[in-house]
Design a protein around this motif. Structure first.
Motif, PDB file in Angstrom:
ATOM      1  N   TYR A  13     -15.239  54.626  57.851  1.00 39.67           N
ATOM      2  CA  TYR A  13     -15.821  55.896  58.308  1.00 39.67           C
ATOM      3  C   TYR A  13     -17.324  55.752  58.510  1.00 39.67           C
ATOM      4  CZ  TYR A  13     -17.389  60.772  58.086  1.00 39.67           C
ATOM      5  OH  TYR A  13     -18.006  61.973  58.345  1.00 39.67           O
ATOM      6  N   PHE A  14     -18.015  55.179  57.529  1.00 40.18           N
ATOM      7  CA  PHE A  14     -19.464  55.008  57.642  1.00 40.18           C
ATOM      8  C   PHE A  14     -19.835  54.014  58.742  1.00 40.18           C
ATOM      9  CE2 PHE A  14     -19.690  56.537  53.095  1.00 40.18           C
ATOM     10  CZ  PHE A  14     -20.368  57.705  53.408  1.00 40.18           C
ATOM     11  N   LEU A  17     -19.807  55.853  61.921  1.00 39.95           N
ATOM     12  CA  LEU A  17     -20.959  56.727  62.074  1.00 39.95           C
ATOM     13  C   LEU A  17     -22.207  55.938  62.452  1.00 39.95           C
ATOM     14  CD1 LEU A  17     -20.594  59.185  59.022  1.00 39.95           C
ATOM     15  CD2 LEU A  17     -20.116  59.664  61.430  1.00 39.95           C
ATOM     16  N   GLU A  53     -28.253  63.622  64.138  1.00 38.38           N
ATOM     17  CA  GLU A  53     -26.966  63.868  63.490  1.00 38.38           C
ATOM     18  C   GLU A  53     -26.627  65.355  63.460  1.00 38.38           C
ATOM     19  OE1 GLU A  53     -24.675  62.541  59.382  1.00 38.38           O
ATOM     20  OE2 GLU A  53     -26.861  62.666  59.387  1.00 38.38           O
ATOM     21  N   LEU A  56     -21.503  68.441  59.490  1.00 40.47           N
ATOM     22  CA  LEU A  56     -20.070  68.712  59.377  1.00 40.47           C
ATOM     23  C   LEU A  56     -19.827  70.217  59.368  1.00 40.47           C
ATOM     24  CD1 LEU A  56     -19.085  66.113  56.624  1.00 40.47           C
ATOM     25  CD2 LEU A  56     -18.502  66.009  59.054  1.00 40.47           C
ATOM     26  N   ARG A 186      -8.508  69.166  60.732  1.00 38.46           N
ATOM     27  CA  ARG A 186      -8.288  67.722  60.805  1.00 38.46           C
ATOM     28  C   ARG A 186      -6.837  67.391  60.435  1.00 38.46           C
ATOM     29  NH1 ARG A 186     -12.426  63.982  60.802  1.00 38.46           N
ATOM     30  NH2 ARG A 186     -11.203  62.616  59.434  1.00 38.46           N
ATOM     31  N   ASP A 196      -6.855  61.596  55.308  1.00 35.93           N
ATOM     32  CA  ASP A 196      -7.739  61.550  56.464  1.00 35.93           C
ATOM     33  C   ASP A 196      -8.408  62.902  56.684  1.00 35.93           C
ATOM     34  OD1 ASP A 196      -8.649  60.169  59.057  1.00 35.93           O
ATOM     35  OD2 ASP A 196      -7.712  62.021  59.810  1.00 35.93           O
ATOM     36  N   PRO A 200     -14.207  62.959  55.525  1.00 30.83           N
ATOM     37  CA  PRO A 200     -15.663  63.130  55.671  1.00 30.83           C
ATOM     38  C   PRO A 200     -16.321  63.769  54.456  1.00 30.83           C
ATOM     39  CG  PRO A 200     -14.514  63.844  57.642  1.00 30.83           C
ATOM     40  CD  PRO A 200     -13.468  63.640  56.591  1.00 30.83           C
ATOM     41  N   THR A 203     -16.443  61.451  50.873  1.00 29.71           N
ATOM     42  CA  THR A 203     -17.409  60.350  50.764  1.00 29.71           C
ATOM     43  C   THR A 203     -18.657  60.731  49.983  1.00 29.71           C
ATOM     44  OG1 THR A 203     -18.448  60.992  52.868  1.00 29.71           O
ATOM     45  CG2 THR A 203     -16.672  59.362  52.967  1.00 29.71           C
ATOM     46  N   PRO A 380     -23.486  63.747  56.870  1.00 32.17           N
ATOM     47  CA  PRO A 380     -22.949  62.584  56.145  1.00 32.17           C
ATOM     48  C   PRO A 380     -23.838  61.349  56.158  1.00 32.17           C
ATOM     49  CG  PRO A 380     -21.689  63.019  58.161  1.00 32.17           C
ATOM     50  CD  PRO A 380     -22.602  64.184  57.952  1.00 32.17           C
TER      51      PRO A 380
END
Length: 451
Positions: A13-14, A17, A53, A56, A186, A196, A200, A203, A380
């Protein structure tokens, strides 16, 4: 503090990003004490924008809404400068503090020939407004379809009670409700994968909200937990029926029963006390303040450079409203000063100097006559950065909720990228006190030198 371990899912995930931002950095584990951190992988020059950025989730502070008319999604200011000015006049009238010339004369303000720079209202009539149809659609898909009160036939509805409770107690509950709706969205989109769906948000480092909030507020943990449980009760009564009627939920529950398993699908965990408490704690520890300067304030600050007679004409339009706003600000400042016992002679001298200045001069010296948009967001990438009182980056906002991460100086390869969680110019003791809720003492060179 519960640090999320850098599992393969989190690392993927990171990495996504970082790659999407073309960022010269790597997010990696530091220790059980500090958790994750972001480290430079190629030289970064000073005074550069290195990340843009979007959050979220985000919201505008409730107390800021009357004085800053902003989009319900991206938080940019709505309408023209003229319409913003007219809105300030309307708010003053509603507060019973209208200027003498309350009707004003905005004919010399920009866009006066077109004061209807388009805004888009929620189609269900809740009163929320947006800067574009795209923002309205995005907000609706993320959370507004679950949390809009416009279509409700009665105020005796758990959603009304939830929002009323949040506004009376802690608006962070509103941000938490948005986050839960994003996770449900999601879950819908990925075909029912709970892990899943929460990825986000999973984390972030977290603690139970009541354990964090008690540090700054002084409110007992038991009372804060009861507050969160009341909030969750209203939210659960709002969202659970919608979940239980969802085809995907019905399908998953049917499959569980067919396999001899009881209970509810995993997505229902979003509405448990443990999950809600950790989610609220996540926001308490990781949210980022958002401040966007009012275009009307920007226009006012540029007024001294305007030629005559235009400057005098514009000031004549603004003066009655500016006078009333500054009068209210002076009253609030006086109340704050009355709370302090000592009033020095220097303070009296300063007040006399202020009286001698005319309103225009005083207005030009104010950082804000027309307040900025003020809110919160969860970001994030920037949230992976650890604190330092000598940071090498800073987060700024321009005209909407997009966070711009600026480098404050050259950053070398292998160097950790940091920003300040508090006012880094404050005295040492105040800085340590401000960091107490985060559960650590700063060991940056500035603090170690002071110690």
């Amino acid at each position: 503090m519960q640090f999320a371990p850098l599992t393969d899912a989190f690392k993927g995930y990171f990495d996504h990003l970082v790659k999407s931002q073309n960022l010269s950095a790597e997010i990696k584990e530091i220790s059980n004490v500090k958790g994750k951190g972001m480290f430079c992988t190629s030289p970064i020059e000073g005074e550069k924008i290195i990340v843009r950025e979007t959050p979220l989730v985000s919201l505008q502070h409730a107390e800021n809404r009357p004085s800053a008319w902003a989009c319900g999604n991206c938080l940019c200011f709505l309408g023209s400068i003229e319409s913003q000015f007219n809105r300030h006049q309307q708010v003053l009238i509603q507060m019973g503090n209208a200027a003498k010339n309350e009707s004003g004369n905005a004919s010399f303000l920009p866009n006066s020939s077109n004061s209807s720079v388009q805004t888009f209202d929620c189609g269900l009539g809740c009163g929320e407004s947006y800067c574009s149809d795209a923002c309205r659609a995005e907000a609706f898909q993320k959370h507004h379809r679950f949390l809009c009160v416009g279509a409700l036939q009665t105020q005796h509805h758990p959603l009304f009670y939830f929002k009323q409770h949040a506004l009376q107690n802690h608006e962070l509950f509103l941000l938490g409700a948005q986050a839960i709706c994003v996770m449900i969205g999601r879950w819908e989109a990925n075909g029912g994968n709970f892990e899943d769906a929460i990825l986000p948000f999973a984390t972030f480092p977290k603690r139970f909200w009541w354990d964090v909030a008690t540090i700054d507020s002084g409110i007992p943990v038991k009372e804060l937990k009861a507050m969160a449980e009341t909030s969750l009760t209203f939210l659960k009564e709002t969202l659970l029926p919608q979940l239980q009627g969802h085809p995907l939920y019905i399908k998953q529950k049917g499959e569980m029963h067919a396999n001899g398993k009881g209970g509810e699908p995993t997505i229902s965990m979003l509405l448990t006390t443990e999950f809600y408490g950790l989610l609220m704690g996540l926001f308490e520890l990781n949210d980022q303040s958002i401040e966007i300067k009012s275009p009307l304030q920007e226009f006012l600050s540029q007024l001294p450079s305007s030629p005559e007679p235009q400057r005098s004409q514009i000031w004549a339009s603004l003066e009655p409203t500016v006078a009333k706003i500054m009068e209210m600000q002076d009253e609030m400042d006086a109340e704050d000063e009355d709370e302090h016992e000592d009033h020095s002679c220097d303070d009296g001298k300063e007040e006399m100097e202020q009286v001698e200045k005319n309103l225009f001069e005083r207005a030009m010296e104010q950082t804000y006559v027309f307040p900025p948009m003020q809110g919160l967001g969860l970001f994030p990438i920037t949230a992976t950065m650890n604190h330092s009182c000598l940071p090498n980056t800073i987060v700024k906002f321009q005209n909407n909720y997009v966070a711009h991460l600026h480098s404050l100086r050259n950053i070398t390869v292998g160097e950790e990228m940091t920003h300040s969680y508090i006012e880094d110019a404050d005295p040492f003791e105040d800085r340590q006190e401000g960091l107490a809720a985060y559960g650590f003492q700063c060991d940056c060179p500035k603090c170690l030198n002071k110690q």
